[in-house]
Design an enzyme around this catalytic site. Structure first.
Site, PDB file in Angstrom:
ATOM      1  CD  GLU A  36      -3.238  -2.930   7.471  1.00 17.64           C
ATOM      2  OE1 GLU A  36      -2.050  -3.037   6.965  1.00 17.64           O
ATOM      3  OE2 GLU A  36      -3.858  -1.905   7.112  1.00 17.64           O
ATOM      4  CD  GLU A  73      -2.633   5.412   6.897  1.00 16.53           C
ATOM      5  OE1 GLU A  73      -2.783   5.157   5.612  1.00 16.53           O
ATOM      6  OE2 GLU A  73      -1.820   4.593   7.272  1.00 16.53           O
ATOM      7  N   GLY A 111       2.757   1.879  10.783  1.00 17.54           N
ATOM      8  CA  GLY A 111       3.647   3.039  10.466  1.00 17.54           C
ATOM      9  C   GLY A 111       4.426   3.500  11.725  1.00 17.54           C
ATOM     10  N   GLY A 137       3.057  -1.309   4.226  1.00 21.96           N
ATOM     11  CA  GLY A 137       3.021   0.027   3.901  1.00 21.96           C
ATOM     12  C   GLY A 137       4.412   0.474   3.485  1.00 21.96           C
ATOM     13  N   GLY A 138       5.235   1.248   4.625  1.00 23.80           N
ATOM     14  CA  GLY A 138       6.441   1.730   4.268  1.00 23.80           C
ATOM     15  C   GLY A 138       7.533   1.052   3.636  1.00 23.80           C
ATOM     16  CG  ASN A 149      -1.854   1.333   1.275  1.00 21.45           C
ATOM     17  OD1 ASN A 149      -1.870   1.961   0.361  1.00 21.45           O
ATOM     18  ND2 ASN A 149      -2.447   1.339   2.588  1.00 21.45           N
ATOM     19  CD1 TRP A 150       3.408   1.174  -2.538  1.00 20.79           C
ATOM     20  CD2 TRP A 150       3.599   2.115  -4.561  1.00 20.79           C
ATOM     21  NE1 TRP A 150       4.320   0.028  -3.559  1.00 20.79           N
ATOM     22  CE2 TRP A 150       4.526   0.930  -4.853  1.00 20.79           C
ATOM     23  CE3 TRP A 150       3.708   3.102  -5.673  1.00 20.79           C
ATOM     24  CZ2 TRP A 150       4.953   0.656  -5.902  1.00 20.79           C
ATOM     25  CZ3 TRP A 150       4.342   2.568  -6.792  1.00 20.79           C
ATOM     26  CH2 TRP A 150       5.073   1.544  -6.874  1.00 20.79           C
ATOM     27  CE  LYS A 151       0.046   3.104   4.703  1.00 26.38           C
ATOM     28  NZ  LYS A 151       0.258   3.435   6.054  1.00 26.38           N
ATOM     29  CB  SER A 185       5.556  -2.028  11.578  1.00 28.34           C
ATOM     30  OG  SER A 185       5.242  -0.830  11.785  1.00 28.34           O
ATOM     31  CG  HIS A 213      -5.606   1.578   5.478  1.00 27.62           C
ATOM     32  ND1 HIS A 213      -5.087   2.641   6.108  1.00 27.62           N
ATOM     33  CD2 HIS A 213      -4.387   0.863   5.196  1.00 27.62           C
ATOM     34  CE1 HIS A 213      -3.825   2.409   6.419  1.00 27.62           C
ATOM     35  NE2 HIS A 213      -3.572   1.151   6.034  1.00 27.62           N
TER      36      HIS A 213
HETATM   37  C1  PEP Z   1      -0.501  -0.161   6.139  1.00 30.73           C
HETATM   38  O1  PEP Z   1      -0.857   1.066   6.229  1.00 30.73           O
HETATM   39  O2  PEP Z   1      -1.474  -0.789   5.706  1.00 30.73           O
HETATM   40  C2  PEP Z   1       0.780  -0.652   7.032  1.00 30.73           C
HETATM   41  C3  PEP Z   1       0.678  -1.801   7.252  1.00 30.73           C
HETATM   42  O3  PEP Z   1       1.640   0.242   6.870  1.00 30.73           O
HETATM   43  P1  PEP Z   1       3.000  -0.181   7.650  1.00 30.73           P
HETATM   44  O4  PEP Z   1       3.684  -1.476   6.941  1.00 30.73           O
HETATM   45  O5  PEP Z   1       4.113   1.026   7.234  1.00 30.73           O
HETATM   46  O6  PEP Z   1       2.979  -0.376   9.030  1.00 30.73           O
END
Ligand code: PEP
Length: 249
Positions: free
Chosen positions: A166, A96, A172, A233-234, A9-11, A212, A94
């Site tokens: 999640e 966010e 994040g 994500g990251g 997920n590049w957001k 993460s 999600h």
């Molecule tokens: C996400 O936003 O779905 C996520 C898992 O982010 P991260 O891996 O950066 O925690």
């Protein structure tokens, strides 16, 4: 048999040139894997991403969509618009979107139904906040998120659902649920689905962990029996890290 999936997920990251460059690098470095690999770039770059990955098995998916067919919804994107550019999987729910854009279980239920009505695949995200876990309410919260958004679906709809657990406190933040915490929750999710539907649906739905995931912890997390992959994500923004995570599955 449920699929193994690793999705990035590049957001709200990467401009057009950066999107094309990262996808080209990913496609070149993609390891041989049985897992489905997906990436969710920002909306404005989706069509270019589909074009860039034309001859790759990496699937481009969307980060969100609106539940309406079309109309006066400034700034929104419909299922048909996604399908029209070759995208048939969408992330819904999600944390966010829930936290910053007011998406409630009720809105998410409508989005899920709208996507399924178009025969799209839904990657449904959910998970508890830190306070829920500290107060030992995490199972209750997760159960209610699933019930409110998904448990009015027909049994036949579940073939188009992928779940992404999640925990919000792990997204994040660099904090990860331990592999044991992830396994415990994923097993609970399957039990909850078994009670609401049946064991066959519960055993056939892929449940991804998100929060993460990094190359350093992916092997252990993915090694748990009820964890079928990850929503990343990251670490999905760096080709070598994402590739290492794909290798871990
Ligand atoms: C996400 O936003 O779905 C996520 C898992 O982010 P991260 O891996 O950066 O925690």
């Amino acid at each position: 048999m449920r699929s193994k999936i690793v999705a990035g997920n590049w957001k709200m990251n990467k401009n057009l040139a950066e999107t094309e460059a990262l996808l080209t690098e990913l496609a070149a470095k993609l390891p041989d894997t049985q897992a489905e690999v997906m990436v969710a770039p920002t909306f404005v770059n989706l069509a270019a991403a589909v074009h860039t990955l034309d001859s790759s098995v990496i699937e481009v998916i969307a980060q969100n969509m609106h539940f309406a067919e079309s109309g006066a919804y400034t700034g929104e994107i419909s299922a048909d618009m996604l399908l029209n550019i070759g995208i048939d999987t969408v992330i819904i729910g999600h944390s966010e979107r829930r936290a910053y854009f007011g998406e409630t279980d009720e809105i998410l239920a409508k989005k899920v139904k709208a996507a399924l009505a178009k025969n799209m695949r839904v990657m449904f995200c959910f998970g508890e906040e830190l306070d829920d876990r500290k107060s030992d309410n995490h199972f209750k919260v997760v159960e209610s998120q699933l019930k409110n958004a998904l448990f009015s679906l027909e049994a036949s709809d579940w073939g188009k659902i992928v779940l992404a657990y999640e925990p919000v406190w792990a997204i994040g933040t660099g904090e990860t649920a331990s592999p044991e915490q992830a396994q415990e929750m994923h097993a609970f999710i399957r039990k909850t689905i078994t009670e609401a539907y049946d064991a066959s649906i519960a055993n056939n739905v892929s449940i991804l962990y998100g929060g993460s995931v990094k190359p350093a912890n992916a092997v252990e997390i993915f090694g748990k029996p009820d964890v079928d992959g990850g929503l990343i994500g990251g670490a999905s923004l760096v080709a070598d890290d994402f590739v290492a995570i794909i290798k871990a599955i």
